[in-house]
Enzyme design. Structure first.
Site, PDB file in Angstrom:
ATOM      1  N   ASP A  99      18.996 -88.559  -3.501  1.00 55.70           N
ATOM      2  CA  ASP A  99      18.925 -89.281  -4.774  1.00 55.70           C
ATOM      3  C   ASP A  99      17.530 -89.781  -5.118  1.00 55.70           C
ATOM      4  O   ASP A  99      17.382 -90.622  -6.002  1.00 55.70           O
ATOM      5  CB  ASP A  99      19.896 -90.463  -4.754  1.00 55.70           C
ATOM      6  CG  ASP A  99      19.528 -91.505  -3.701  1.00 55.70           C
ATOM      7  OD1 ASP A  99      18.845 -91.142  -2.730  1.00 55.70           O
ATOM      8  OD2 ASP A  99      19.928 -92.667  -3.863  1.00 55.70           O
ATOM      9  N   GLU A 100      16.505 -89.253  -4.467  1.00 56.81           N
ATOM     10  CA  GLU A 100      15.157 -89.772  -4.711  1.00 56.81           C
ATOM     11  C   GLU A 100      14.112 -88.715  -4.406  1.00 56.81           C
ATOM     12  O   GLU A 100      14.250 -87.934  -3.465  1.00 56.81           O
ATOM     13  CB  GLU A 100      14.929 -90.998  -3.828  1.00 56.81           C
ATOM     14  CG  GLU A 100      13.670 -91.769  -4.137  1.00 56.81           C
ATOM     15  CD  GLU A 100      13.630 -93.077  -3.364  1.00 56.81           C
ATOM     16  OE1 GLU A 100      12.853 -93.957  -3.767  1.00 56.81           O
ATOM     17  OE2 GLU A 100      14.360 -93.220  -2.369  1.00 56.81           O
TER      18      GLU A 100
END
Length: 351
Positions: free
Chosen positions: A94-95
Site C-alpha cells: 500500500d505504499e
C-alpha cells in the site's frame, strides 16, 4: 493508501462503511493487523491485542484478512503509477516512492501529478490515498503521513528546514516509539531540539543511527528512487504499546508480523532459507535467533512453524522481563548463489 486493508473491506462490504473495523484477530484473542479510521478514533491501532481493541471500542467489528484480495488491489494501484513513471520503488502493498522528475505525461508539476494519481486511484478502486511531495524520499515519506486521510502535502525546498524543525520527534520516519521515548528523556522533543545536538554526541548516544538522525533533520537524503533495488533480506517488526510476558501472547503477536513478511516476500518473488526472530526486551536488550533450512521457505505456514520453534527454544527465564518488540526476517535468498555463479557476458557496442 489510507487504512488500506480496512478500507478494502469496507468497500467490498457496504455494511461495514462508517463503522469501526479491525482486520485480523477476534474479540477473544489475536492481534489487530489494521484498523479503520472509525476504529482509530477510539485509540485502536495495528499490533494491538484484539482484547484491548475491544475494550476501547466495544462496537468494533473484526474481519478476517484477505491478503490475496489486498494484493489484487495493490496491482491495480501499481498499474496507475506506471501510467506516470517507471521509477517506482514499492515499500509494501500500500505504499511506494515515485520519481516523477521526468514523467511520461509531461506534466510540469509534481503536485498536479499527485492530484491526478489520487483521482485515478479513487475512480478505479474507490479508495483514497494520501501523497507527500518533496525533493527527497525522507521528507516525502513524512509528508505522506502528515495530512491523512485523503491528504496531499507539499514540502518544497525552501520549506524543508522549518517543516522538520517543527515536526514532533515521534513523527520522524525511522524513529520508533522506544527511541522517541529515549530522545524525549534527553530533551529532544522535535526537529529543532534534535538539530541542536552535535553529530558526535548523537552517534555516542544512539550509535550509528545517530549519524542518520543528524543528516535527516537537516533534510539530507540523497537516495535515488530505485525500482530494481536488490534486497539481502525482507522482514517486519512491531514495537508494542505494552510489554508481553506470556509466550502464547507473543506467538499471537507474531502472527500478523509473519503475514506481513510473507506478503512482502510474495510481492518481491524472493524466498529465503534463513529465518531470524528478533526480540527486544523492556530494558532495550536485544537478541536474535535464526534457523536455516536446506530449501527456500516459501509458505506462510512454514514461516509460522519455524517462528514457533525458535520462540519455544528461547530460554525466557534467563531474561525474566517483558518483551517490547518482536520481528521476523527472511534472508539467504535462493537467487543469491545464482548471482554469484552467473558467468560473465561479452558486451557488444553499436558503431
Amino acid at each position: 493508501m489510507d487504512a488500506f486493508y480496512a478500507s478494502v473491506e469496507q468497500r467490498d462490504n457496504p455494511e461495514l462503511k462508517g463503522k469501526p473495523v479491525a482486520v485480523g484477530g477476534s474479540r477473544e484473542r489475536g492481534v489487530v493487523a489494521a484498523a479503520s479510521y472509525e476504529a482509530r478514533k477510539f485509540g485502536v491501532r495495528s499490533a494491538m491485542p484484539s482484547s484491548q481493541a475491544y475494550s476501547r471500542c466495544p462496537d468494533i467489528i473484526f474481519v478476517k484478512p484477505r491478503f490475496e484480495r489486498y494484493k489484487e488491489v495493490s496491482h491495480q494501484i501499481r498499474a496507475i503509477f506506471q501510467e506516470y513513471t517507471d521509477l517506482i520503488e514499492p515499500l509494501s502493498l500500500d505504499e511506494a516512492y515515485l520519481d516523477v522528475t521526468h514523467n511520461k505525461k509531461g506534466i510540469p508539476s509534481a503536485t498536479l501529478i499527485a492530484k491526478d494519481i489520487k483521482k485515478r486511484i479513487k475512480e478505479i478502486t474507490g479508495l483514497t490515498a494520501s501523497a507527500g511531495i518533496s525533493t527527497n524520499k525522507f521528507v516525502a515519506k513524512i509528508a505522506s503521513d502528515y495530512n491523512k486521510p485523503d491528504g496531499i502535502t507539499l514540502v518544497g525546498p525552501e520549506k524543508i528546514e522549518i517543516f522538520l524543525e517543527q515536526l514532533p520527534i515521534e513523527k520522524f520516519f525511522g524513529v520508533g516509539k522506544v527511541t522517541a521515548g529515549k530522545m524525549k528523556n534527553l530533551g529532544i522533543v522535535d526537529g529543532r531540539t534534535l538539530k541542536s545536538w552535535k553529530k558526535e554526541d548523537l552517534i555516542g548516544t544512539f550509535g550509528k543511527s545517530g549519524g542518520f538522525y543528524y543528516e535527516i533533520v537537516r533534510g539530507n537524503d540523497h537516495r535515488p528512487v530505485n525500482p530494481n533495488r536488490i534486497r539481502k533480506s525482507l522482514g517486519a517488526e512491531n514495537t508494542f504499546d505494552h510489554d508481553f510476558h506470556d509466550l502464547a501472547d507473543m506467538k499471537m503477536a507474531l502472527d500478523p508480523i509473519a503475514r506481513t513478511v510473507y506478503r512482502r516476500l510474495e510481492n518481491a518473488d524472493r524466498w529465503g532459507k534463513t529465518l531470524t526472530v528478533k526480540v527486544k526486551f523492556a530494558d532495550f536488550t536485544q537478541i536474535t535467533r535464526s534457523q536455516t533450512t536446506d530449501h527456500s521457505i516459501d509458505s506462510l505456514s512454514e514461516i509460522l512453524e519455524i517462528t514457533d520453534q525458535i520462540m519455544e527454544n528461547i530460554d525466557w527465564e534467563v531474561y525474566n522481563q517483558g518483551v517490547r518488540l518482536l520481528g521476523i526476517t527472511l534472508s539467504n535468498f535462493d537467487d543469491e548463489q545464482e548471482e554469484i555463479m552467473k558467468p560473465g557476458q561479452q558486451l557488444t557496442l553499436e558503431f
